[in-house]
Scaffold this motif. Structure first.
Motif: not given
Length: 244
Positions: A119-123, A136-141
């Motif tokens: 798993v990768v969580a990234t912006d 893949l987890l996508v998010l904005e900080p």
């Protein structure tokens, strides 16, 4: 370290109820998460990682994100499921969970990143690292954004949007905690007065100071971050009792 540290941490956060567990100064306005709310975010994330991504103990998780309380939530949830977590600073440098962020690798140094992580969580969903992940987890900080505002690759998960749909109650039997052990209090550390919950001022989001962060949260206290953005007046208003 205790094999049920994850359960103990969640129970302590929930018992603290409306008391502040996290105050975040990394954006335009102060963001506060009570113990109940922080536990709720972690529980929902555990459910999402377990139910949607089938994360298992020993799986590799890479958090390729700038410092943010959301990164801290993801780290705690992944460790609660027994995952092997690598925290990056959003620029590819590894962050040690055992010490202050001053222990980061020098700029430009290669990070010890697992090959083809589970798993990768990234912006940065278009990065080579993101594209090498199984999930893949996508998010904005950004604290209050309801969903990822950019282009979401096919099969990627919009973490903020999806995690909100998961139950508020823990529905997973947690394995052994795989993260850092909490720091033990010593006579050299200044302790707050009896009945006063500890409040720790930490660098970045606390991912680089996890032993100290865990000690304070397990004691029913809270963290204030990032220290570089908190003035002396604000630290006083937050009733800070120590610095990581």
């Amino acid at each position: 370290m205790s094999t049920d540290l994850n359960t103990q941490l969640l129970s302590t956060l929930e018992r603290s109820g409306p008391n502040p567990a996290l105050a975040w100064y990394g954006e335009a306005a102060r963001i506060e998460l009570s113990g109940h709310v922080l536990a709720n975010w972690v529980i929902k994330t555990i459910g999402h990682l377990h139910d949607e991504l089938a994360l298992e103990p020993g799986d590799t998780v890479v958090l390729d994100l700038p410092a943010h309380w959301k990164r801290l939530v993801l780290a705690i949830a992944a460790w609660s499921l027994g995952a092997e977590v690598t925290v990056l600073d959003g620029r590819g440098a590894a962050v040690s969970a055992e010490a202050d962020l001053s222990a980061e690798q020098p700029a430009g140094a290669p990070a010890a990143v697992p090959q083809e992580p589970r798993v990768v969580a990234t912006d940065r969903p278009e990065s080579p690292l993101a594209q090498s992940a199984d999930e893949l987890l996508v998010l904005e900080p950004v604290s209050l954004t309801p969903r990822y505002s950019g282009h979401l690759p096919a099969l990627a998960h919009d973490w903020v949007s999806e995690v909100r749909a998961h139950p508020d109650q823990l529905g997973v039997i947690l394995p052994a905690w795989s993260g850092p052990a909490p720091e033990q209090s010593t006579s050299e550390q200044s302790e707050p007065a009896a009945g006063t919950p500890p409040r720790l001022l930490v660098p970045e989001d606390g991912c680089g100071s996890m032993p100290a962060v865990l000690r304070v949260l397990l004691a029913g206290g809270g963290i204030v971050s990032p220290s570089a953005m908190v003035t002396e007046r604000q630290a006083s208003d937050e009733a800070v009792t120590g610095t990581a």
